[in-house]
Design a protein around this motif. Structure first.
Motif, PDB file in Angstrom:
ATOM      1  N   ALA A 216       0.815  -1.215   0.000  1.00  0.00           N
ATOM      2  CA  ALA A 216       0.000   0.000   0.000  1.00  0.00           C
ATOM      3  C   ALA A 216       0.847   1.262   0.000  1.00  0.00           C
ATOM      4  O   ALA A 216       0.443   2.294  -0.537  1.00  0.00           O
ATOM      5  N   ASP A 217       2.049   1.217   0.584  1.00  0.00           N
ATOM      6  CA  ASP A 217       2.912   2.392   0.654  1.00  0.00           C
ATOM      7  C   ASP A 217       3.697   2.627  -0.636  1.00  0.00           C
ATOM      8  O   ASP A 217       4.339   3.665  -0.792  1.00  0.00           O
ATOM      9  N   GLY A 218       3.682   1.664  -1.535  1.00  0.00           N
ATOM     10  CA  GLY A 218       4.412   1.812  -2.788  1.00  0.00           C
ATOM     11  C   GLY A 218       5.910   1.656  -2.660  1.00  0.00           C
ATOM     12  O   GLY A 218       6.662   2.032  -3.563  1.00  0.00           O
ATOM     13  N   LYS A 219       6.376   1.086  -1.543  1.00  0.00           N
ATOM     14  CA  LYS A 219       7.812   0.886  -1.383  1.00  0.00           C
ATOM     15  C   LYS A 219       8.312  -0.295  -2.211  1.00  0.00           C
ATOM     16  O   LYS A 219       9.487  -0.333  -2.593  1.00  0.00           O
ATOM     17  N   LEU A 220       7.448  -1.244  -2.451  1.00  0.00           N
ATOM     18  CA  LEU A 220       7.794  -2.399  -3.279  1.00  0.00           C
ATOM     19  C   LEU A 220       6.941  -2.388  -4.539  1.00  0.00           C
ATOM     20  O   LEU A 220       5.725  -2.209  -4.478  1.00  0.00           O
ATOM     21  N   SER A 221       7.592  -2.586  -5.676  1.00  0.00           N
ATOM     22  CA  SER A 221       6.864  -2.710  -6.944  1.00  0.00           C
ATOM     23  C   SER A 221       7.535  -3.797  -7.772  1.00  0.00           C
ATOM     24  O   SER A 221       8.695  -4.149  -7.547  1.00  0.00           O
ATOM     25  N   TYR A 222       6.804  -4.322  -8.707  1.00  0.00           N
ATOM     26  CA  TYR A 222       7.299  -5.465  -9.476  1.00  0.00           C
ATOM     27  C   TYR A 222       7.054  -5.241 -10.962  1.00  0.00           C
ATOM     28  O   TYR A 222       6.269  -4.380 -11.372  1.00  0.00           O
ATOM     29  N   ARG A 223       7.722  -6.054 -11.760  1.00  0.00           N
ATOM     30  CA  ARG A 223       7.412  -6.152 -13.183  1.00  0.00           C
ATOM     31  C   ARG A 223       7.732  -7.567 -13.628  1.00  0.00           C
ATOM     32  O   ARG A 223       8.795  -8.110 -13.301  1.00  0.00           O
ATOM     33  N   LEU A 224       6.817  -8.149 -14.350  1.00  0.00           N
ATOM     34  CA  LEU A 224       7.006  -9.482 -14.893  1.00  0.00           C
ATOM     35  C   LEU A 224       6.640  -9.438 -16.373  1.00  0.00           C
ATOM     36  O   LEU A 224       5.490  -9.180 -16.726  1.00  0.00           O
ATOM     37  N   THR A 225       7.626  -9.693 -17.211  1.00  0.00           N
ATOM     38  CA  THR A 225       7.430  -9.667 -18.653  1.00  0.00           C
ATOM     39  C   THR A 225       7.795 -11.030 -19.210  1.00  0.00           C
ATOM     40  O   THR A 225       8.849 -11.582 -18.863  1.00  0.00           O
ATOM     41  N   ALA A 226       6.950 -11.578 -20.046  1.00  0.00           N
ATOM     42  CA  ALA A 226       7.187 -12.908 -20.607  1.00  0.00           C
ATOM     43  C   ALA A 226       6.688 -12.951 -22.032  1.00  0.00           C
ATOM     44  O   ALA A 226       5.724 -12.268 -22.392  1.00  0.00           O
ATOM     45  N   VAL A 227       7.347 -13.767 -22.845  1.00  0.00           N
ATOM     46  CA  VAL A 227       6.950 -13.886 -24.251  1.00  0.00           C
ATOM     47  C   VAL A 227       7.329 -15.277 -24.746  1.00  0.00           C
ATOM     48  O   VAL A 227       8.303 -15.883 -24.283  1.00  0.00           O
ATOM     49  N   GLY A 228       6.517 -15.792 -25.658  1.00  0.00           N
ATOM     50  CA  GLY A 228       6.808 -17.058 -26.309  1.00  0.00           C
ATOM     51  C   GLY A 228       6.394 -16.986 -27.757  1.00  0.00           C
ATOM     52  O   GLY A 228       5.391 -16.342 -28.098  1.00  0.00           O
ATOM     53  N   LEU A 229       7.160 -17.607 -28.635  1.00  0.00           N
ATOM     54  CA  LEU A 229       6.817 -17.579 -30.061  1.00  0.00           C
ATOM     55  C   LEU A 229       7.257 -18.870 -30.718  1.00  0.00           C
ATOM     56  O   LEU A 229       8.180 -19.546 -30.269  1.00  0.00           O
ATOM     57  N   THR A 230       6.589 -19.180 -31.807  1.00  0.00           N
ATOM     58  CA  THR A 230       6.950 -20.325 -32.627  1.00  0.00           C
ATOM     59  C   THR A 230       6.470 -20.068 -34.044  1.00  0.00           C
ATOM     60  O   THR A 230       5.484 -19.361 -34.258  1.00  0.00           O
TER      61      THR A 230
END
Length: 720
Positions: A216-230
């Motif tokens: 809630a305080d915004g001290k921790l933030s994340y990002r998760l990026t993923a991709v797959g191709l064929t």
């Protein structure tokens, strides 16, 4: 001027012929079902998302960059040519790799291996390259043999291209400049996206980009990026496959401190095609006809190309109460590459049978990079200083083994596959190499009223230890170098800012002279002058520059025949003179424009070989491009319709160092249409709309590649 890894220029590629379609009508015909699909999707939206979108025009204009000064300085205050490719531009153009993202950038030639070689990111900047130019988040991405770290474009926030010698902040580097990819990082505001693409040659791709605060305080933030191709490629018996993920976590314990931990994993079980086609039968006449773009010069049961790479690191940013700012970046990366190929070596006398050879390569790379810098702003009388002091370190362990062997020929016009190929057994290279570099640098940006002076100085210590397992011998090379930069700029009220700069670079080389003495590093030296323009609303940016760039200590033939037929001397010199014009503008909420033109007069001005006075291989004298993106915000549809189109011109170049083999230039058109409604975005992009059939040659007439044929990509994105 073309720094080429031994062996990389001698292995060939081919390509697939698509039926000729009415490209001029295709986009118009395709847009009709797309709009119908968009209306159906729009009708299914919730009332909250059914409001007419008011998205602005695609943002193609950047006003700041980290790469030139490591201080996030405004472009208008930086006395050196810089180009920025925004994430919005990459998305709108539906690029599939980093090379394609640089198509509309001045001074850069990025697809010298045509459209089929997707296993590496090779770029020439101002005619120099293609090795040693790639950086990720300000830290160099090493290479060894055929092992190249690659970057997934979906993980990239923007690309910054710094033109000219840049060793003052980055150490050993190509004199043409560098390309720095800036990764996506965690955001303090929630943003989420999923997408799916489908298109030509059965390509299917899907991915997700999720980011936001954790607490809630915004001290921790994340990002998760993923991709797959064929999917297949336009070359028979070849595929491109990828699975990649990039998690990141940011901690902000207080207003002055930010720590980001990140990792990345990328696995390419198949990496497209990495061969060549001969010139006779592609752009030169052949009595047997034309070689198909789909022609595969390898053997399906033998050829394979896979890669696995991983990285982990952190970025620290802390501001002290005293006014100092500390920034640290550290990354460890590892790469495993496995390449095996039967490849064409040239047509036989019947101009039909393609002679072939077999080759295998195994590469492993472990690389540690670290950059530690302190920055502070202060005044001395009327002068405003921004001082940067830094130390960086790079260490790379690389292992490579090449094996060579014979392979049966094949009919290039009616190929029959399945011929037995013996495992290559002749060792061409079998070595372990340890590279390290330590650099100390100091930079001061000084402002006096409207004047900006940028001065920098650096000293490097570089070591290269190589163990040749074939001969059980070891060599050690120790190099030191001092480089610098000095630039001056003046800002007018009108938005114009003329500038001039001088910069130097160094790049260690391998090999020895006839006496066994290790070669010295090549050195680069450039004078550049130009003018930048940024209007008051900051929705446009234009740069015009002229430059004279010289590289010394270039290897050339030893003039004394008593030293042997293959002896080399470091008496060569390469020179590049040119003009670059580049403009980015978001003219209003409807229209965005990118335009550029480059003229390069590149020559080898000192040499003992046939390249004396000649133009470097694969580097055209003239290139130009124009990109337009228009959005209809006030159309009758309950959303925003976008149309975009671009044209790229690549001038004639040469296939050999003696400039006896001229490869014609070509023009390619791209186009697209999109529909945005609420959280949904539908798009259809077509690269090479008119299916232009052109060829690029990089190492003689036996080493040519077709450019990317017409390629259609349809995409659906959902954002929340």
């Amino acid at each position: 001027m073309n720094q080429r890894c031994t062996g990389t220029g001698g292995l060939p590629v081919s390509i697939r012929a698509c039926r000729r379609q009415w490209g001029v009508w295709m986009l118009a015909l395709a847009s009709a079902p797309l709009c119908a699909w968009a209306q159906q999707a729009a009708s299914a939206l919730s009332p909250a998302s059914a409001e007419i979108s008011t998205l602005p025009a695609v943002t193609v204009t950047a006003t700041r960059a980290q790469t030139a000064t490591k201080t996030d300085a405004p472009l208008i205050e930086t006395p050196q040519a810089i180009s920025v490719v925004t994430g919005a531009q990459m998305e709108t153009q539906a690029i599939q790799n980093i090379n394609q993202a640089l198509r509309y950038t001045s001074g850069v030639v990025a697809e010298t291996r045509g459209g089929s070689a997707t296993r590496e990111d090779f770029q020439y900047i101002r005619g120099f390259g293609p090795f040693g130019t790639n950086y990720l988040d300000g830290m160099k991405q090493p290479y060894a043999s055929f092992g190249f770290f690659q970057n997934e474009p979906y993980f990239i926030d923007r690309i910054e291209i710094l033109k000219g010698p840049s060793s003052v902040l980055y150490g050993q580097n190509s004199p043409g400049g560098l390309i720095n990819l800036i990764s996506k990082r965690p955001t303090t505001e929630p943003q989420h996206e999923i997408f799916v693409n489908g298109g030509s040659f059965g390509r299917v791709e899907a991915g997700a980009d999720l980011s936001g605060p954790i607490d809630a305080d915004g001290k921790l933030s994340y990002r998760l990026t993923a991709v797959g191709l064929t999917g297949a490629t336009y070359v028979d018996h070849t595929r491109s496959e990828r699975a990649a993920v990039a998690p990141a976590l940011t901690w902000r314990p207080d207003a002055n401190t930010t720590l980001t931990l990140y990792a990345q994993y990328l696995h390419d079980p198949r990496s497209g095609h990495f061969g060549y086609v001969p010139a006779q039968g592609t752009f030169l006449d052949n009595p047997n006809g034309r070689i198909s773009r789909s022609f595969f010069d390898g053997e399906p049961g033998f050829n394979h190309d896979s890669k696995t790479q991983a990285a982990i690191g952190y970025e620290l940013d802390h501001r002290y109460d005293s006014g100092w700012r500390l920034q640290q970046s550290l990354r460890y990366a590892h790469l495993d590459s496995d390449l095996a190929m039967v490849y064409g070596t040239g047509l036989a006398s019947d101009l039909r049978t393609l002679n072939r050879a077999a080759f295998t390569d195994r590469d492993t790379i472990g690389a540690l990079t670290f950059d530690n810098r302190l920055e502070r702003a202060f005044d001395t009388g009327p002068l405003r200083h921004s001082v940067l002091f830094g130390v960086d370190y790079q260490h790379t362990d690389a292992d490579a083994r090449w094996l060579f062997g014979a392979a049966p020929g094949i009919d290039a016009f009616s190929p029959v596959y399945g011929q037995p190929v013996a495992a290559p057994a002749v060792p061409l290279l079998d070595q372990a190499q340890r590279l390290s570099q330590t650099g100390l640098y100091l930079q001061d940006q000084i402002r006096l009223d409207r004047w900006v002076l940028l001065a920098g100085l650096r000293h490097d210590w570089a070591d290269n230890d190589t163990h040749n397992r074939s001969t059980d011998t070891s060599t050690t090379v120790r190099d030191t170098a001092t480089t610098g930069r000095l630039g001056l700029l003046y800002q007018f009220d009108s938005g114009f800012a003329p500038y001039i700069n001088y910069s130097t670079s160094f790049l260690p080389t391998t090999g020895t002279n006839w006496k066994g003495d290790p070669f010295k590093p090549t050195t680069g030296e450039q004078w550049e002058a130009g003018v930048k323009y940024q209007p008051g609303n900051a929705h446009g940016f234009v740069t015009a520059s002229v430059f004279n760039l010289v590289q010394d200590n270039v290897q050339t033939l030893d003039p004394d025949p008593a030293h042997g037929p293959f002896a080399q001397a470091q008496s060569g010199r390469a020179r590049a003179r040119g003009i670059e014009l580049e403009g980015h503008a978001d003219l209003n909420r409807n229209l965005s424009v990118i335009a550029n033109y480059t003229y390069l007069d590149n020559k080898v001005v000192r040499s003992n070989g046939p390249d004396l006075g000649k133009q470097p291989v694969s580097v055209p004298r003239n290139t130009a491009s124009l990109w337009l993106d228009y959005r209809f915000h006030d159309s009758e549809l309950p959303g925003v319709v976008g149309l975009n189109a671009g044209v790229r011109y690549i001038g004639a170049s040469y296939a050999d160092v003696a400039n006896t083999e001229r490869v014609p230039g070509f023009t390619v058109a791209d186009a697209g249409v999109s529909y945005t409604k609420g959280s949904y975005r539908l798009a259809l992009n077509v690269a090479n709309v008119f299916d232009r059939r052109a060829v690029i040659c990089s190492n003689g007439y036996n080493a040519c590649n077709y450019i990317q044929p017409r390629t259609i990509t349809a995409s659906l994105r959902y954002l929340w």
